[in-house]
Every structure is written in structure tokens, then in C-alpha cells.
Design a protein around this motif. Structure first.
Motif, PDB file in Angstrom:
ATOM      1  N   ALA A  15       0.796  -0.988   0.003  1.00  0.00           N
ATOM      2  CA  ALA A  15      -0.251   0.015   0.035  1.00  0.00           C
ATOM      3  C   ALA A  15       0.918   1.397  -0.078  1.00  0.00           C
ATOM      4  O   ALA A  15       1.973   1.237   0.319  1.00  0.00           O
ATOM      5  CB  ALA A  15      -0.936  -0.115   1.319  1.00  0.00           C
ATOM      6  N   VAL A  17       1.538   4.755   1.347  1.00  0.00           N
ATOM      7  CA  VAL A  17       1.193   5.712   2.488  1.00  0.00           C
ATOM      8  C   VAL A  17       2.014   6.656   2.781  1.00  0.00           C
ATOM      9  O   VAL A  17       3.270   6.933   1.967  1.00  0.00           O
ATOM     10  CB  VAL A  17       1.110   4.795   3.622  1.00  0.00           C
ATOM     11  N   SER A  34       0.472   7.136  10.044  1.00  0.00           N
ATOM     12  CA  SER A  34       0.557   6.424   8.781  1.00  0.00           C
ATOM     13  C   SER A  34      -0.850   6.869   8.005  1.00  0.00           C
ATOM     14  O   SER A  34      -1.786   6.050   8.446  1.00  0.00           O
ATOM     15  CB  SER A  34       0.779   5.098   8.907  1.00  0.00           C
ATOM     16  N   GLY A  42      -3.058   6.643   4.438  1.00  0.00           N
ATOM     17  CA  GLY A  42      -3.148   5.876   3.232  1.00  0.00           C
ATOM     18  C   GLY A  42      -3.559   6.833   2.022  1.00  0.00           C
ATOM     19  O   GLY A  42      -4.392   7.950   2.401  1.00  0.00           O
ATOM     20  N   LEU A  89      -5.406   3.417   5.338  1.00  0.00           N
ATOM     21  CA  LEU A  89      -5.303   2.695   4.034  1.00  0.00           C
ATOM     22  C   LEU A  89      -6.252   3.387   3.113  1.00  0.00           C
ATOM     23  O   LEU A  89      -7.350   3.498   3.357  1.00  0.00           O
ATOM     24  CB  LEU A  89      -5.389   1.129   3.986  1.00  0.00           C
ATOM     25  N   ALA A 127      -3.539   0.721  -3.225  1.00  0.00           N
ATOM     26  CA  ALA A 127      -2.997  -0.559  -2.432  1.00  0.00           C
ATOM     27  C   ALA A 127      -3.270  -1.784  -3.386  1.00  0.00           C
ATOM     28  O   ALA A 127      -4.198  -1.543  -4.343  1.00  0.00           O
ATOM     29  CB  ALA A 127      -3.876  -0.308  -1.091  1.00  0.00           C
TER      30      ALA A 127
END
Length: 296
Positions: free
Chosen positions: A3, A5, A57, A59, A94, A98
Motif C-alpha cells: 500500500a 502511505v 500513517s 493511506g 489505508l 493498495a
């Protein structure tokens, strides 16, 4: 899965490809195996920290085209169905950049029959934004509408959708984009300064703010696409800003228009997910016509 990020804010080099757990869908959610996901200016804004989230973090990615991989018991979707969806949210662990993404079931629509996944991935965010901005303006057939940034992604969809409503559309864009903007259904085109007060409504996809507001007639309407950048109302002009919402039913209507040939899907370039930094760098250069699309 992999993914894209950001864990710190800044330029394209701050995008990281990380390993993440494949997300599990809830009762009213679906998991989509991503075939393609568009890169939008909002992703660059998230990367730069415009919406906050420091220390997290975050996405990236809102648009997705792919195949239902798993679905909750009350989702109403089955594995194997080809779909498109909008995953809404500025700060999320997320995004759609991804290999898999989970979205609410009511954010999903069947994919266009007439387009591949790369092209289909350019539809959800920008077309829904254009459609919902037009809802705010509610232009009557025969009324005059100025669309700024008419050659861009949101502006281009707005021109087509308004023309389908029977609205007299004027597109504002660079001189070299005239043929394209007219091909979308614009009755008129301007590349310089439009007439002050000359339009019943203005859809400001180029985020020109007060300048664009001046082109709406007294008592007219103005709709922006960034709430924080909307100018103060004046001369009785009704001012609003679209805050796009995920809407699978509305997305299905837009898909139908794609399949009928009434909406144009535009891809500028494609990048592997592993090359997300390069895609962000290309977006930062500007001058992109159509969307950059990532594919796992």
C-alpha cells in the motif's frame, strides 16, 4: 499486501510503499481487489499535510476499479463482480493505492461495460464531485453556466453533465484546449476574461475564487470545489461548495452515462503501484490532461 502511505509530510519523495495486513470487510462492506486507482490532487494535499494527521500513517487514494474479493453478510455484493467505488476520507490508514481496499457497500457500483479498469478508475471522485456541484447550482435548462477549468477532470465532467441537462455551457480553459472543451458539449468557449456578471451560475473547478464569483450575475449562483477556498457572497449571489460524498447509486448513474457514450474517461499516464513516487512527481509538474492511474 502493498500500500502507498505517507508517514511524514512533504514532496513526492515522502510517499512510501509499505507492507500492510489485507483488510477484512465488515457486515455492510466489500473488499475490492484493486485493478486500478486514480491519483488526484487531493492525494497531493494529503501528502503535504493540508488536512493534518501528523504522526500517523496515512493511506492515499480515493478512486478504485477492481473486483469484489469478499463481502460482508449484508453487503449485497458477490465475489467476482467488477466494480468501481469511492473510498471517502482525508485521513485514513489505508486508501485505494493498495492491492486491496475495503469500502462501504453503498459506495460501490458495477464497473462500466465499455471501459477497462484503468479508465474506469478515473470516474468516481471527479464525476461525483461534478455531479454534486451541479446539484448545488441546480441550473435550469437554457440557463447560462460558466465552468472554470473546463479542460480538467472535474470541469470536463461538469461540462458534459450540464450539457446533458440542456444548460448553455461556457467553458473557460487555455486557448489550446478549445476544441476539446467544445467536444464535451460547451456551447461557448473563453480563454481570457469572461464578462463580469454574465452568467446565471458559475462552477469554479479551477478554484479561482473571487474572480470566478464576479462572473456570476447579481442574484446568481456560485459553486466551488474546495470549501475552504470559497469566496464570501456578494451582490445576492448564492455561494456554496461541494463536499463530495460516496454514493453508489449516483455512481451507477454516471457509469450508465459512460456506457452510453455521454461521459468521457481520460487517462493521461499509468504507473505501477511501486512507482507511486514517480506518479506524484508527474502530478506536481502540472499540465496533466486526464488522470494519472496506478495499478498493482
Amino acid at each position: 499486501m502493498r500500500a502507498a502511505v505517507v508517514t511524514s509530510f512533504g514532496g513526492p519523495e515522502n510517499v512510501r510503499i509499505v507492507a500492510a495486513e489485507v483488510p477484512e470487510p465488515g457486515e455492510r462492506e466489500v473488499r475490492i481487489k484493486v485493478a486500478a486507482a486514480a491519483l488526484n490532487p487531493v492525494d497531493a494535499a494529503v501528502r503535504e499535510g493540508v488536512f493534518g494527521g501528523a504522526g500517523e500513517s496515512i493511506g492515499l487514494g480515493w478512486d478504485v476499479a477492481g473486483t469484489v474479493d469478499a463481502a460482508g453478510a449484508a453487503a449485497g455484493w458477490s465475489a467476482g463482480e467488477e466494480v468501481v467505488a469511492l473510498q471517502h476520507g482525508m485521513i485514513k490508514p489505508l486508501g485505494t493505492h493498495a492491492e486491496y481496499v475495503v469500502v462501504p457497500a453503498d459506495a460501490v457500483a458495477r464497473a462500466p461495460r465499455t471501459a477497462d479498469a484503468v479508465h474506469a478508475a478515473t470516474l468516481p471522485l471527479n464525476a461525483l464531485t461534478a455531479a454534486q456541484a451541479l446539484d448545488l447550482l441546480d441550473p435550469a435548462p437554457g440557463s447560462s453556466l460558466l465552468v472554470t477549468g473546463a479542460a480538467g477532470a472535474v470541469g470536463g465532467y461538469a461540462v458534459q453533465l450540464a450539457a446533458l441537462r440542456g444548460v448553455s455551457v461556457t467553458g473557460l480553459a487555455r486557448e489550446e484546449d478549445e476544441a476539446f472543451v467544445r467536444s464535451l458539449g460547451a456551447a461557448r468557449f473563453v480563454s481570457g476574461e469572461p464578462e463580469a456578471g454574465g452568467f446565471d451560475a458559475v462552477l469554479d473547478a479551477a478554484v479561482l475564487g473571487e474572480r470566478a464569483l464576479s462572473w456570476a450575475r447579481d442574484g446568481g449562483r456560485y459553486a466551488g470545489v474546495i470549501p475552504s477556498a470559497v469566496p464570501a457572497a456578494e451582490r445576492g449571489v448564492r455561494v456554496a461548495a461541494v463536499e463530495v460524498e460516496a454514493d453508489g447509486s449516483r455512481l451507477a448513474e454516471l457509469v450508465r452515462l459512460v456506457d452510453e457514450g455521454s461521459l468521457t474517461l481520460r487517462v493521461a499516464e499509468t504507473y505501477a503501484l511501486a512507482d507511486a513516487v514517480k506518479a506524484h512527481a508527474r502530478l506536481a509538474e502540472g499540465g496533466v490532461r486526464g488522470r494519472l492511474v496506478l495499478h498493482p
